[in-house]
Write a protein that holds these residues in place. Sequence first.
Motif, PDB file in Angstrom:
ATOM      1  N   ARG A 219      38.250 -85.657 -11.241  1.00  0.00           N
ATOM      2  CA  ARG A 219      38.952 -84.527 -10.628  1.00  0.00           C
ATOM      3  C   ARG A 219      39.230 -84.753  -9.137  1.00  0.00           C
ATOM      4  NH1 ARG A 219      39.698 -80.535 -13.972  1.00  0.00           N
ATOM      5  NH2 ARG A 219      38.327 -80.214 -15.775  1.00  0.00           N
ATOM      6  N   GLU A 225      41.916 -80.355  -9.993  1.00  0.00           N
ATOM      7  CA  GLU A 225      42.793 -80.854 -11.043  1.00  0.00           C
ATOM      8  C   GLU A 225      42.487 -82.325 -11.329  1.00  0.00           C
ATOM      9  OE1 GLU A 225      45.122 -79.095 -12.789  1.00  0.00           O
ATOM     10  OE2 GLU A 225      44.188 -77.383 -11.775  1.00  0.00           O
ATOM     11  N   PRO A 226      42.770 -82.792 -12.556  1.00  0.00           N
ATOM     12  CA  PRO A 226      42.597 -84.220 -12.823  1.00  0.00           C
ATOM     13  C   PRO A 226      43.404 -85.058 -11.841  1.00  0.00           C
ATOM     14  CG  PRO A 226      42.918 -83.020 -14.871  1.00  0.00           C
ATOM     15  CD  PRO A 226      43.169 -82.046 -13.767  1.00  0.00           C
TER      16      PRO A 226
END
Length: 324
Positions: A219, A225-226
């Motif tokens: 993350r 978020e990835p």
Amino acid sequence: MTQSDPVIEWLLDSDPAIRWQVMRDLLDAPQPQWMAERARVETEGWGARLLSFQDADGQWGGAAFLPADFDPREWRERGQPWTATTYSLSQLREFGLDPSSERARRTVALVGANARWEEGGQPFWQGEVEECINGRTVADGAYFGIDVSLIVDRLTGERLDDGGWNCERINGSRRSSFASTINVLEGLLEYEKSTCGTPESREARSTGEEFLLERNLFRRLGTGEPADEQFLRFLHPNRWRYDILRALDYFRASALLSAAAPDPRLGEAIGHLRSRRLEDGTWPLDWSTEGRVWFEIDDGPGEPSRWITLRAMRVLRWWDVRSI
């Protein structure tokens, strides 16, 4: 976990490069047994086949990083070639070629005498300028008994402020990358296994681990978020690329060296790994890098992969036992 497990039987019905690791990591076979199987890597299967492509001067493809017949159009049209010396040595390390064997000792000596990096013409075991390359060179050198302390010293001095590494540092990058960091961490871990490391290398490895852990292995630190969806897709061989299974396998090896318990921040990645298991108990290969290879060692993307399955099973076995 026993040999009667159909997945274990499937893994054992394979190449010596996989069988010896199944015996050691999944079946707890006595050391003389898995060492005997490991010795077959030199003379049978993938290991013997890769060694058969070695040049008389110890190199593969006639060069260190790119094969001697490389044309830049090949990279654009077919992808990066993987047949030169550096990636061949790394693959032999993954296969488990016995570093104490005469063939291994002769190979690393010839490479040291004859291979030169394209970047600056320096001898192979002195390393290059790029962190990813140097991380793998440290891993290969330490595994095969070469003194790579000068490269280790360089890498420890090239850490960025966030604790990791980025091979674009020389071009001005000040933020670590997942791929560069895992390549260096694997090198420093192999160096520590063979030499116990130095205070500086151990401290660098600790900050590199923290870089990955505080990001749950995939993350972005700022948004959660990835960082890259590809990190969640399983790749083999990894070459220089990153995915969470590569990172989990590293943290397993790191924890076993120090007898540490698994870090809870690995839990999300472990959950994703469990979710990708197929109904028959295997794991698939999601993708592989494009580019010239000596030969294929997986059945292709979308198919069950013995390499991915071996790594996944030993990670989960370690996690489930050590996390109790």
